[in-house]
Design an enzyme around this catalytic site. Structure first.
Site, PDB file in Angstrom:
ATOM      1  N   SER A 120       0.828  -1.199   0.000  1.00  0.00           N
ATOM      2  CA  SER A 120       0.000   0.000   0.000  1.00  0.00           C
ATOM      3  C   SER A 120       0.865   1.252   0.000  1.00  0.00           C
ATOM      4  O   SER A 120       0.334   2.349  -0.104  1.00  0.00           O
ATOM      5  CB  SER A 120      -0.922   0.003   1.215  1.00  0.00           C
ATOM      6  OG  SER A 120      -0.181  -0.239   2.375  1.00  0.00           O
ATOM      7  N   HIS A 141      -2.838  -3.144  -6.149  1.00  0.00           N
ATOM      8  CA  HIS A 141      -3.244  -2.692  -4.811  1.00  0.00           C
ATOM      9  C   HIS A 141      -4.755  -2.876  -4.659  1.00  0.00           C
ATOM     10  O   HIS A 141      -5.540  -2.132  -5.259  1.00  0.00           O
ATOM     11  CB  HIS A 141      -2.822  -1.228  -4.628  1.00  0.00           C
ATOM     12  CG  HIS A 141      -3.042  -0.700  -3.260  1.00  0.00           C
ATOM     13  ND1 HIS A 141      -3.144   0.634  -2.981  1.00  0.00           N
ATOM     14  CD2 HIS A 141      -3.178  -1.346  -2.068  1.00  0.00           C
ATOM     15  CE1 HIS A 141      -3.350   0.795  -1.678  1.00  0.00           C
ATOM     16  NE2 HIS A 141      -3.374  -0.390  -1.112  1.00  0.00           N
ATOM     17  N   GLU A 153      -5.909  -0.577  -7.710  1.00  0.00           N
ATOM     18  CA  GLU A 153      -5.006   0.507  -8.125  1.00  0.00           C
ATOM     19  C   GLU A 153      -3.779  -0.189  -8.718  1.00  0.00           C
ATOM     20  O   GLU A 153      -3.081  -0.917  -8.012  1.00  0.00           O
ATOM     21  CB  GLU A 153      -4.645   1.329  -6.878  1.00  0.00           C
ATOM     22  CG  GLU A 153      -3.924   2.611  -7.153  1.00  0.00           C
ATOM     23  CD  GLU A 153      -3.660   3.401  -5.852  1.00  0.00           C
ATOM     24  OE1 GLU A 153      -3.362   2.790  -4.810  1.00  0.00           O
ATOM     25  OE2 GLU A 153      -3.726   4.648  -5.900  1.00  0.00           O
ATOM     26  N   ASN A 191      -3.640   6.257  -1.013  1.00  0.00           N
ATOM     27  CA  ASN A 191      -3.205   6.623   0.337  1.00  0.00           C
ATOM     28  C   ASN A 191      -2.662   8.045   0.433  1.00  0.00           C
ATOM     29  O   ASN A 191      -2.618   8.620   1.514  1.00  0.00           O
ATOM     30  CB  ASN A 191      -2.202   5.603   0.858  1.00  0.00           C
ATOM     31  CG  ASN A 191      -2.932   4.356   1.319  1.00  0.00           C
ATOM     32  OD1 ASN A 191      -3.988   4.450   1.931  1.00  0.00           O
ATOM     33  ND2 ASN A 191      -2.403   3.193   0.992  1.00  0.00           N
TER      34      ASN A 191
HETATM   35  N1  CAA Z   1     -16.488 -10.635   2.086  1.00  0.00           N
HETATM   36  C1  CAA Z   1     -17.598 -10.674   1.374  1.00  0.00           C
HETATM   37  N2  CAA Z   1     -18.616  -9.783   1.540  1.00  0.00           N
HETATM   38  C2  CAA Z   1     -18.467  -8.861   2.495  1.00  0.00           C
HETATM   39  C3  CAA Z   1     -17.318  -8.757   3.296  1.00  0.00           C
HETATM   40  C4  CAA Z   1     -16.282  -9.700   3.044  1.00  0.00           C
HETATM   41  N3  CAA Z   1     -15.137  -9.673   3.724  1.00  0.00           N
HETATM   42  N4  CAA Z   1     -17.459  -7.710   4.146  1.00  0.00           N
HETATM   43  C5  CAA Z   1     -18.654  -7.160   3.897  1.00  0.00           C
HETATM   44  N5  CAA Z   1     -19.262  -7.857   2.901  1.00  0.00           N
HETATM   45  C6  CAA Z   1     -20.529  -7.536   2.250  1.00  0.00           C
HETATM   46  C7  CAA Z   1     -21.735  -7.766   3.110  1.00  0.00           C
HETATM   47  O1  CAA Z   1     -22.194  -9.077   2.987  1.00  0.00           O
HETATM   48  C8  CAA Z   1     -22.724  -6.756   2.560  1.00  0.00           C
HETATM   49  O2  CAA Z   1     -23.320  -7.243   1.373  1.00  0.00           O
HETATM   50  P1  CAA Z   1     -24.700  -6.564   0.778  1.00  0.00           P
HETATM   51  O3  CAA Z   1     -24.351  -5.195   0.283  1.00  0.00           O
HETATM   52  O4  CAA Z   1     -25.105  -7.485  -0.341  1.00  0.00           O
HETATM   53  O5  CAA Z   1     -25.658  -6.549   1.923  1.00  0.00           O
HETATM   54  C9  CAA Z   1     -21.852  -5.582   2.160  1.00  0.00           C
HETATM   55  O6  CAA Z   1     -20.526  -6.109   2.003  1.00  0.00           O
HETATM   56  C10 CAA Z   1     -21.856  -4.525   3.230  1.00  0.00           C
HETATM   57  O7  CAA Z   1     -21.506  -5.134   4.485  1.00  0.00           O
HETATM   58  P2  CAA Z   1     -22.317  -4.942   5.835  1.00  0.00           P
HETATM   59  O8  CAA Z   1     -23.774  -4.746   5.564  1.00  0.00           O
HETATM   60  O9  CAA Z   1     -21.914  -6.011   6.779  1.00  0.00           O
HETATM   61  O10 CAA Z   1     -21.690  -3.644   6.449  1.00  0.00           O
HETATM   62  P3  CAA Z   1     -21.665  -2.188   5.912  1.00  0.00           P
HETATM   63  O11 CAA Z   1     -22.831  -1.838   5.085  1.00  0.00           O
HETATM   64  O12 CAA Z   1     -21.351  -1.418   7.121  1.00  0.00           O
HETATM   65  O13 CAA Z   1     -20.390  -2.165   4.932  1.00  0.00           O
HETATM   66  C11 CAA Z   1     -18.101  -1.995   4.402  1.00  0.00           C
HETATM   67  C12 CAA Z   1     -19.133  -2.611   5.331  1.00  0.00           C
HETATM   68  C13 CAA Z   1     -18.243  -2.590   2.997  1.00  0.00           C
HETATM   69  C14 CAA Z   1     -16.745  -2.393   4.980  1.00  0.00           C
HETATM   70  C15 CAA Z   1     -18.330  -0.438   4.337  1.00  0.00           C
HETATM   71  O14 CAA Z   1     -18.391   0.098   5.632  1.00  0.00           O
HETATM   72  C16 CAA Z   1     -17.253   0.289   3.583  1.00  0.00           C
HETATM   73  O15 CAA Z   1     -17.252   0.346   2.359  1.00  0.00           O
HETATM   74  N6  CAA Z   1     -16.272   0.881   4.329  1.00  0.00           N
HETATM   75  C17 CAA Z   1     -15.127   1.556   3.755  1.00  0.00           C
HETATM   76  C18 CAA Z   1     -14.095   0.546   3.412  1.00  0.00           C
HETATM   77  C19 CAA Z   1     -12.856   1.167   2.835  1.00  0.00           C
HETATM   78  O16 CAA Z   1     -12.704   2.363   2.705  1.00  0.00           O
HETATM   79  N7  CAA Z   1     -11.907   0.290   2.481  1.00  0.00           N
HETATM   80  C20 CAA Z   1     -10.629   0.701   1.976  1.00  0.00           C
HETATM   81  C21 CAA Z   1      -9.648   0.725   3.101  1.00  0.00           C
HETATM   82  S1  CAA Z   1      -8.077   1.259   2.553  1.00  0.00           S
HETATM   83  C22 CAA Z   1      -7.328  -0.150   2.023  1.00  0.00           C
HETATM   84  O17 CAA Z   1      -7.826  -1.232   2.101  1.00  0.00           O
HETATM   85  C23 CAA Z   1      -6.022  -0.035   1.374  1.00  0.00           C
HETATM   86  C24 CAA Z   1      -4.903   0.622   2.040  1.00  0.00           C
HETATM   87  O18 CAA Z   1      -3.873   0.727   1.390  1.00  0.00           O
HETATM   88  C25 CAA Z   1      -4.911   1.120   3.413  1.00  0.00           C
END
Ligand code: CAA
Length: 284
Positions: A120, A141, A153, A191
């Site tokens: 990342s 990424h 990415e 990032n």
């Molecule tokens: N595997 C499969 N499906 C998953 C899952 C997983 N690990 N985690 C969540 N889901 C699915 C759920 O089943 C749900 O499906 P539906 O839309 O069909 O209902 C959907 O994703 C949403 O999950 P939840 O209803 O449980 O929870 P939520 O609505 O609060 O969403 C989230 C959770 C998707 C994590 C949402 O909060 C979100 O998008 N958050 C931001 C995440 C983000 O910004 N990620 C990037 C981080 S930075 C990074 O990764 C890189 C870096 O370099 C730091």
């Protein structure tokens, strides 16, 4: 050359998500871990997350079974990568660990294999230079949770060839992802934009502007972010956020990226977010 078989090195949060999406999209996957217990934990997580997708009727239980059958575990890097067309590394963000992994991969992978790091923040050009084939090295990424987030990415190092880019772009589309090309600069795009926002949210808490709950409410309700920046920081890991901010700070030599002292203090205290049960919020 076509990408058929994939090796994923590391079965942690990112690695198991990456193995999950490749396996679910029909690729045989060699999941490489250092210990059987880590591999078992990765497989259990993949099983659980595929189960979620069955419950939501995104895949059938036959597709879940077929996806799990596509994954074989290897505890030996040399054997795991030997016949892979694409090798995706998702080991911890530590240059020394990446160095030993990539040197081993370089000696064992077949000619023509594509090497991709899920780093990342570490320079793709610098990791590529550890191998004898920087033209076939690229950044892939992914974002957490990998089965859900659409973005890959794709980071081009100084020597990444157009052919390597084209193959990785096409493969990302086969995963149902949207590939976005970026060049190799500290923090890439994701990032470089995300971490200053998270850092600023931490400064707002540090300076007493608002509580963590209220900072997150502002960003969720006012800006439609699915998670507030502090909840997201906990989800990513506060140690990871600090490491990335340090890469930005040192890479650009610009004080605008200096990590907030509160973030440093929380990492020193071992409050790293979800993975330790406590960060800006509690996960007991
Ligand atoms: N595997 C499969 N499906 C998953 C899952 C997983 N690990 N985690 C969540 N889901 C699915 C759920 O089943 C749900 O499906 P539906 O839309 O069909 O209902 C959907 O994703 C949403 O999950 P939840 O209803 O449980 O929870 P939520 O609505 O609060 O969403 C989230 C959770 C998707 C994590 C949402 O909060 C979100 O998008 N958050 C931001 C995440 C983000 O910004 N990620 C990037 C981080 S930075 C990074 O990764 C890189 C870096 O370099 C730091």
């Amino acid at each position: 050359m076509d990408i058929r078989k994939v090796a994923v090195i590391g079965g942690g949060t990112m690695g198991n998500g990456i193995a999950h999406v490749f396996a679910m999209n029909g690729f045989p996957v060699h999941l490489i871990e250092t210990k059987q217990e880590f591999a078992d934990r990765a497989l259990a997580t993949i099983d659980k997350n595929l189960g979620r997708m069955v419950d939501k009727e995104k895949i059938t239980s036959d597709q879940k079974d077929a996806s799990l059958k596509n994954i074989s575990v290897f505890l030996d890097v040399d054997k795991g990568v030997a016949d892979a067309d694409l090798i995706v590394e998702a080991v911890p963000e530590n240059f020394g660990i990446k160095e030993s992994v990539w040197k081993a991969v370089d000696g064992a992978a077949k000619e023509g294999a594509i090497f991709a790091s899920n780093t990342s923040s570490i320079s793709i050009t610098k990791i590529a230079a550890l191998t004898s084939r920087p033209d076939r090295f690229i950044g892939m990424h992914f974002f957490n949770p990998v089965p859900v987030m659409k973005l890959v990415e794709i980071v081009r190092g100084l020597d990444t060839s157009d052919e390597t880019y084209a193959m990785v772009e096409e493969t990302s589309k086969k995963l149902g992802k949207v590939p976005v090309p970026v060049n190799d600069m500290p923090g890439f795009v994701s990032n470089r934009v995300l971490m200053p926002m998270i850092n600023e949210a931490i400064f707002a808490v540090y300076e007493g502007v608002a509580t963590p709950e209220n900072v997150d409410e502002v960003m969720k309700l006012g800006m439609a972010h699915p998670m507030g920046p502090l909840r997201l920081a906990d989800f990513i890991g506060l140690d990871v956020c600090l490491d990335i901010l340090n890469v930005l700070y040192e890479g650009f030599k610009d004080p605008k990226y200096r990590p907030c002292p509160l973030l440093v203090k929380m990492v020193d205290a071992g409050k790293l977010g979800n993975k330790t049960g406590e960060g800006f919020f509690s996960y007991q």
